[in-house]
Design a protein around this motif. Sequence first.
Motif, mmCIF file in Angstrom:
data_model
loop_
_atom_site.group_PDB
_atom_site.id
_atom_site.type_symbol
_atom_site.label_atom_id
_atom_site.label_comp_id
_atom_site.label_asym_id
_atom_site.label_seq_id
_atom_site.Cartn_x
_atom_site.Cartn_y
_atom_site.Cartn_z
ATOM 1 N N THR A 111 -82.196 -1.368 119.871
ATOM 2 C CA THR A 111 -81.973 -0.459 120.995
ATOM 3 C C THR A 111 -81.698 -1.277 122.257
ATOM 4 N N PRO A 112 -80.440 -1.266 122.735
ATOM 5 C CA PRO A 112 -79.292 -0.629 122.075
ATOM 6 C C PRO A 112 -78.704 -1.547 121.010
ATOM 7 N N PRO A 113 -77.895 -0.998 120.087
ATOM 8 C CA PRO A 113 -77.225 -1.856 119.115
ATOM 9 C C PRO A 113 -76.309 -2.867 119.806
ATOM 10 N N THR A 114 -76.271 -4.063 119.278
ATOM 11 C CA THR A 114 -75.492 -5.153 119.855
ATOM 12 C C THR A 114 -74.438 -5.625 118.853
ATOM 13 N N MET A 115 -73.667 -6.630 119.241
ATOM 14 C CA MET A 115 -72.695 -7.204 118.323
ATOM 15 C C MET A 115 -73.398 -7.790 117.103
ATOM 16 N N ARG A 116 -74.605 -8.292 117.283
ATOM 17 C CA ARG A 116 -75.372 -8.805 116.145
ATOM 18 C C ARG A 116 -75.699 -7.668 115.175
ATOM 19 N N THR A 117 -76.002 -6.483 115.707
ATOM 20 C CA THR A 117 -76.272 -5.318 114.864
ATOM 21 C C THR A 117 -75.029 -4.944 114.073
ATOM 22 N N GLY A 147 -69.632 -4.305 103.844
ATOM 23 C CA GLY A 147 -68.497 -5.084 103.345
ATOM 24 C C GLY A 147 -67.161 -4.622 103.875
ATOM 25 N N VAL A 148 -66.948 -3.323 103.963
ATOM 26 C CA VAL A 148 -65.706 -2.750 104.479
ATOM 27 C C VAL A 148 -66.034 -1.488 105.275
ATOM 28 N N LEU A 149 -65.122 -1.128 106.175
ATOM 29 C CA LEU A 149 -65.206 0.125 106.932
ATOM 30 C C LEU A 149 -63.858 0.814 106.777
ATOM 31 N N GLN A 150 -63.814 1.864 105.970
ATOM 32 C CA GLN A 150 -62.549 2.542 105.710
ATOM 33 C C GLN A 150 -61.975 3.139 106.990
ATOM 34 N N ARG A 182 -63.301 9.063 114.359
ATOM 35 C CA ARG A 182 -62.561 8.227 113.410
ATOM 36 C C ARG A 182 -63.499 7.697 112.322
ATOM 37 N N ALA A 183 -62.968 7.603 111.104
ATOM 38 C CA ALA A 183 -63.788 7.296 109.935
ATOM 39 C C ALA A 183 -64.547 5.982 110.053
ATOM 40 N N HIS A 184 -63.927 4.946 110.635
ATOM 41 C CA HIS A 184 -64.568 3.635 110.647
ATOM 42 C C HIS A 184 -65.738 3.548 111.611
ATOM 43 N N TYR A 185 -65.826 4.482 112.558
ATOM 44 C CA TYR A 185 -66.964 4.482 113.467
ATOM 45 C C TYR A 185 -68.219 5.077 112.833
ATOM 46 N N MET A 186 -68.039 6.005 111.894
ATOM 47 C CA MET A 186 -69.166 6.798 111.416
ATOM 48 C C MET A 186 -70.169 6.030 110.548
ATOM 49 N N PRO A 187 -69.757 5.158 109.598
ATOM 50 C CA PRO A 187 -70.766 4.415 108.836
ATOM 51 C C PRO A 187 -71.630 3.526 109.726
ATOM 52 N N LEU A 188 -71.058 3.003 110.799
ATOM 53 C CA LEU A 188 -71.850 2.207 111.732
ATOM 54 C C LEU A 188 -72.888 3.088 112.417
ATOM 55 N N TYR A 189 -72.482 4.269 112.846
ATOM 56 C CA TYR A 189 -73.414 5.203 113.471
ATOM 57 C C TYR A 189 -74.537 5.573 112.498
ATOM 58 N N ALA A 190 -74.197 5.829 111.239
ATOM 59 C CA ALA A 190 -75.196 6.253 110.258
ATOM 60 C C ALA A 190 -76.283 5.204 110.073
ATOM 61 N N PRO A 229 -76.826 5.725 117.605
ATOM 62 C CA PRO A 229 -75.839 5.779 118.686
ATOM 63 C C PRO A 229 -75.547 4.386 119.244
ATOM 64 N N TYR A 230 -74.261 4.048 119.335
ATOM 65 C CA TYR A 230 -73.858 2.714 119.796
ATOM 66 C C TYR A 230 -72.585 2.838 120.617
ATOM 67 N N ASP A 231 -72.281 1.807 121.344
ATOM 68 C CA ASP A 231 -71.065 1.750 122.145
ATOM 69 C C ASP A 231 -69.901 1.394 121.225
ATOM 70 N N VAL A 232 -68.951 2.327 121.051
ATOM 71 C CA VAL A 232 -67.853 2.091 120.108
ATOM 72 C C VAL A 232 -66.958 0.945 120.550
ATOM 73 N N ASP A 233 -67.079 0.493 121.787
ATOM 74 C CA ASP A 233 -66.298 -0.664 122.218
ATOM 75 C C ASP A 233 -66.690 -1.915 121.443
ATOM 76 N N LEU A 234 -67.870 -1.898 120.809
ATOM 77 C CA LEU A 234 -68.248 -3.009 119.941
ATOM 78 C C LEU A 234 -67.222 -3.201 118.830
ATOM 79 N N VAL A 235 -66.666 -2.094 118.319
ATOM 80 C CA VAL A 235 -65.679 -2.178 117.245
ATOM 81 C C VAL A 235 -64.404 -2.849 117.749
ATOM 82 N N ARG A 236 -63.967 -2.453 118.943
ATOM 83 C CA ARG A 236 -62.768 -3.085 119.509
ATOM 84 C C ARG A 236 -63.010 -4.572 119.724
#
Length: 412
Positions: free
Chosen positions: A35-41, A50-53, A62-70, A74-81
Amino acid sequence: MRSPTLHSATRASLSRAQARRVALAAQGFLDPRHTPPTMRTLARTLDRTGVLQVDSVNVLQRAHYMPLYARMGPYDVDLVRRASEGRPRRMVEYWAHVQAFMPVDLWPVMRHRMARYRDGRHKWWGSVITEELTDSLLAEIADRGASTARDLDDGLPRKKVDWGWNWSTSRRALDYMFMVGDVAIAGRNSQFEIRYDLPERVIPREHLERPAPTEAEANKELIRRAARSHGVATARDLADYYRMRLQPKAGLHAAQDAINELVEEGELLPVTVEGVRRQAYLHRDARVPRRVGARTLLSPFDPVVWERERTEALFDFFYRIEIYTPVEKRIHGYYVLPFLLGDQIVGRVDLKADRKTGLLLVKGAYAEPGAPAETAEELAVELERLADWLGLHTVVVEPRGDLAPALSSLVA
């Protein structure tokens, strides 16, 4: 306290409940929340899945954000970018399951797949893909930098037919070039269009220049990673994780060869699983927790549920995506997410994010047979958490499904 592991074949069988918990632990549902999730998380979660469809449907998120949320909450989606476009680049898109983010160190492992697509160019793309066209596109990308197909379009008209767009010749060529590794995906623009660039400007040098493993070595590495992510799985499950079973020369036989080798080395342990007819394999480092205290919604593209036969065997949950089913034939709705509570899937909800009004619309809510009494209450809490993460201020439950009445009063 760390969950117990199986280091030998002292237990040759697993109950369905044990197998479920093994699978969820392998996918990261026992990892402590940050809390909060970081790049390490994020890196830890990507290592688990292994993969994010990647999928373009955006009715909820968007599909690739949801497994991370699960797994992360709750996390900042800018981590994905940042992970996929920044430095150091941690993940990159490729045809790893289907279109998916994968750890960038898998790039050399995929070279045998790239070579196969190149060999089958005419079979998959037809004679329209010429060296003159691909050389021209490469030269333009080299000169102008990361570009979308629209930026590079040769001007051919696109016509709206059926459910999608006809691809221009340049778009088809770029797709081919991506599959064979001549270009890589640098990122996507705000319209979710792919931005293509030269691999040397996308893939870190240490991975781009690493010698490609042999095909047998690559198959073994993919099976190893699939086994770690699944925890326990059949040969079919393991081959499907990185879609080896769809490869003409590296299908189920190649997967089984890799499995046999990993069994001989003691990394995989043959086991039987209650309710699973086929031989299963347990990764030697898999945890067998006594309980899993999850509470989350799973995307239709989550690794826990994307292999439908496995989902039904372990969770007794029959699941089909109804996005492409005609409205009148849908049973549960358009974008239906399973609700995971503890180590069981206890319900499903058809969700839509109405961003203009700030509403999370529950188009339908259904309990599974034997769902616990607290299902509606727990689901209400989860829906409010999801709405907050999506920037929506209110959950609205429509009167469809047996969970809807209780759920409506709880969120009200």
